[in-house]
Design an enzyme around this catalytic site. Structure first.
Site: not given
Length: 660
Positions: A217-218
């Site tokens: 998610d990053e």
């Protein structure tokens, strides 16, 4: 004599400090330790952490989780007492006029780092807001306004309603239920999260085709070129990118914009959720920003390192400078360099796909219930060797060094390493060499009882065949293939600058958090269901842990890339090649040409062997030979009258010896 007494007194005081009951016995440090590895997660700013720590303390007291945290906190307190004793000794030396050299070296290193500061790049760190929870809300809109978490034994993430109660990722599920009665738990669905992550990646590629996925998610992006091509500021580019992600993926992201990756990551957490923060790219703004920044906010400073720094008076990054003469002696060279870089707000500016980063090691480990039967432990080691072989085959590496890691039932961790005679990747070799190390540990620790075992290969050698060079020789990939005989010089980036040890500390912090979450999940499940799981359920749990966390994102990217390469090979198969048994250089699969090449290799090999054998004889004979009288006589080969025969005989002997 007085000085000798003073030394003895200092040593005695240090011994008392080490032997004294640790501060954890009063539980004030333990309560902080129980707050968990994700204390800095967004959504926690308005939470009364003292109240939360009291609830966690009372809810978990007496559980296996509590006992584990208490044990770790006690060991850390003892370690900190040693650090403080060492610092007192360094302060005593400084008071007597010492440490001037350490202070000078620190200042020289700071000046050297300043020369490498880059301020012309626009780096972005993008972080999805409560990603797992946000994806679940898309399928379950009824969850938007109620507190819920993803994960049962341990929370993987939770929405912002739950965070207001003090819940966060890395927290035991039964503790979260005490903080937030009625908290809804949603089981993990990693396939769903992976699919959504790919949608987000599609948008990011428009702004930086070579963006770097840091986890599921990053990601890191370098949008410098995009800003120049579209005549836009970094802020406008990021605002546009965030809007596109929300429009196409229906989730929100937060972002940080700065001159390097380290600062960008810190900034992305400032205006969460669904916000962005720009740190101006000038030295004065960066130093002012870092001066009041708590050390825990820096990626690479985990719970353990934070407490160690806090003990010596380093609470913010601005406090590092005043302690610079002590840091090398207290924590070592790598930690000193890391701390100097974060004090100055420096970091890397190179961004590249995660799967292209050089691998340092490939390893597999398994956590299990306390096990002491020698036969069962050997079966476990064999299973780990089999799993490691699969990972090595997938990544196409073999290791010149094999490391065995074990964790005792008392949570003490021991590692042993061994260098096999050749690089290894087969399960039989991994098991046999691992067994040798394991048997040594068995002898060192009678009544061995383990709860974790792992094998890891380091000093990696690539098994991928490189392209051929100008001479037709196989060009081996440079990544991870360094021979151990080479001197391990400093790691350099593409421009020749020495790399800071940021990646090592960031990797260590990620590993610390991953280990804590896995151990917490296992302990939580034991507290709820003390029955011993079957072998099949343990294997299934191993596979779940291997994929169902953000740390496995690189593995998935590697698998995805390997699949694409395999498909490309099927569409455009490489010409068949045969490896020469003499020189190991791949040759075209043509029988006639291959035989000719082997004949040539054999001829060269024969000549080399003859030269190696006869060279010493020629060296002994040559001093006896008189030098030729002239060039003309040598060319004609006729001996001059009056004793030239000896030279001819000597010359013939030398030639005969050479060709014999």
């Amino acid at each position: 004599m007085p000085r000798h007494n003073e030394d003895l007194a200092g040593e005695a005081q240090a011994a008392v400090d080490q032997a004294a009951p640790p501060a954890a016995s009063q539980h004030h440090t333990l309560k902080y330790h129980l707050l968990g590895p994700s204390l800095t997660k967004s959504g926690q700013d308005g939470v009364d952490q003292k109240k939360v720590s009291e609830i966690i303390y009372n809810a978990s007291k007496g559980s296996r989780y509590f006992n584990n945290e208490e044990n770790k906190d006690r060991n850390l307190t003892v370690k900190i007492n040693r650090i403080l004793a060492k610092k007192r000794e360094l302060e005593r030396v400084e008071a007597q006029g010492g440490l001037k050299n350490d202070l000078r070296k620190a200042d020289e290193y700071i000046a050297e780092l300043e020369l490498s500061r880059e301020l012309d790049q626009v780096l972005v760190h993008m972080d999805c807001d409560a990603f797992y929870a946000a994806v679940e809300e898309l399928d379950h809109p009824e969850l938007r306004d109620v507190p819920f978490a993803v994960g049962k034994g341990v929370l993987t993430t939770c929405n912002y309603h739950a965070r207001k109660f003090g819940c966060r990722s890395g927290m035991a599920g039964f503790v979260a239920d005490k903080l937030c009665p009625g908290l809804i738990h949603i089981p993990l669905n990693f396939d769903k999260y992976t699919a959504k992550a790919k949608e987000v990646r599609t948008v990011l590629e428009r702004y930086d085709p070579r963006f770097e996925s840091a986890s599921l998610d990053e990601a890191y992006l370098n949008v410098t070129a995009y800003c120049e091509e579209h005549d836009m500021s970094g802020e406008d580019v990021v605002s546009q990118m965030r809007a596109e992600v929300f429009e196409e993926c229906k989730i929100t992201i937060s972002a940080g914009i700065a001159a390097n990756a380290k600062l960008a990551k810190i900034c992305s957490n400032i205006n969460k959720p669904n916000g962005q923060f720009l740190l101006p790219s000038d030295r004065a703004s960066i130093l002012a920003f870092m001066r009041d920044l708590p050390t825990r906010k820096v990626n690479g400073v985990g719970r353990v390192f934070e407490r160690e720094l806090d003990a010596i008076g380093v609470k913010t990054c601005g406090d590092i400078y005043a302690q610079r003469q002590y840091l090398r002696g207290l924590f070592g060279e790598k930690a000193f360099e890391f701390l100097m870089s974060i004090h100055l707000g420096l970091g890397r500016t190179n961004v590249q796909p995660a799967e292209e980063h050089e691998r340092k090691s490939v390893g597999t480990e398994s956590t299990f219930h306390d096990m002491e039967d020698p036969t069962e432990l050997r079966e476990k080691l064999r299973w780990i060797a089999d799993e490691l072989e699969k990972d090595l085959e997938r990544t196409q590496f073999k290791g010149r060094t094999l490391v065995l890691k074990v964790k005792l039932h008392s949570y003490e961790v021991f590692t042993r390493q061994f260098q096999p005679p050749k690089a290894v990747h087969k399960a039989d070799d991994l098991y046999n060499f691992g067994l040798q190390m394991f048997e040594k540990i068995e002898k060192e620790i009678p009544g061995l009882k383990l709860r974790l075992m792992g094998l890891r290969c380091t000093h990696l050698v690539s098994m991928k065949k490189g392209e051929r060079d100008f001479f037709g020789r196989s060009r081996q990939p440079s990544r991870g293939s360094r021979e151990p005989s080479e001197a391990p010089g400093p790691d350099l980036d593409s421009e020749g600058w020495q790399k800071w040890p940021d990646e090592e500390f960031e990797a260590a912090a990620r590993l610390e958090q991953q280990d804590e979450m896995e151990e917490l999940e296992r302990l939580s499940q034991q507290d709820q269901n003390p029955t011993i799981p079957s072998e099949n359920s343990e294997r299934k749990a191993f596979e779940v842990r291997k994929h169902d966390n953000g740390f496995a994102w690189r593995l998935l990217l590697e698998e995805e890339r390997a699949k694409e390469e395999a498909e490309a090979r099927l569409k455009n198969p490489l010409p068949e090649q045969w490896d020469c048994p003499i020189c190991a250089v791949p040759q075209d699969a043509d029988e006639r040409a291959f035989n000719a090449h082997i004949d040539a290799c054999l001829s060269r090999q024969t000549i080399k062997e003859i030269v190696h054998t006869v060279e010493p004889v020629a060296q002994v004979a040559s001093p006896v030979m008189p030098p030729p009288l002239s060039t003309a006589r040598r060319k004609r080969g006729r001996p001059p009258s009056g004793g030239g025969g000896a030279g001819e005989v000597g010359d013939k002997r030398a030639r005969k010896a050479f060709f014999a």
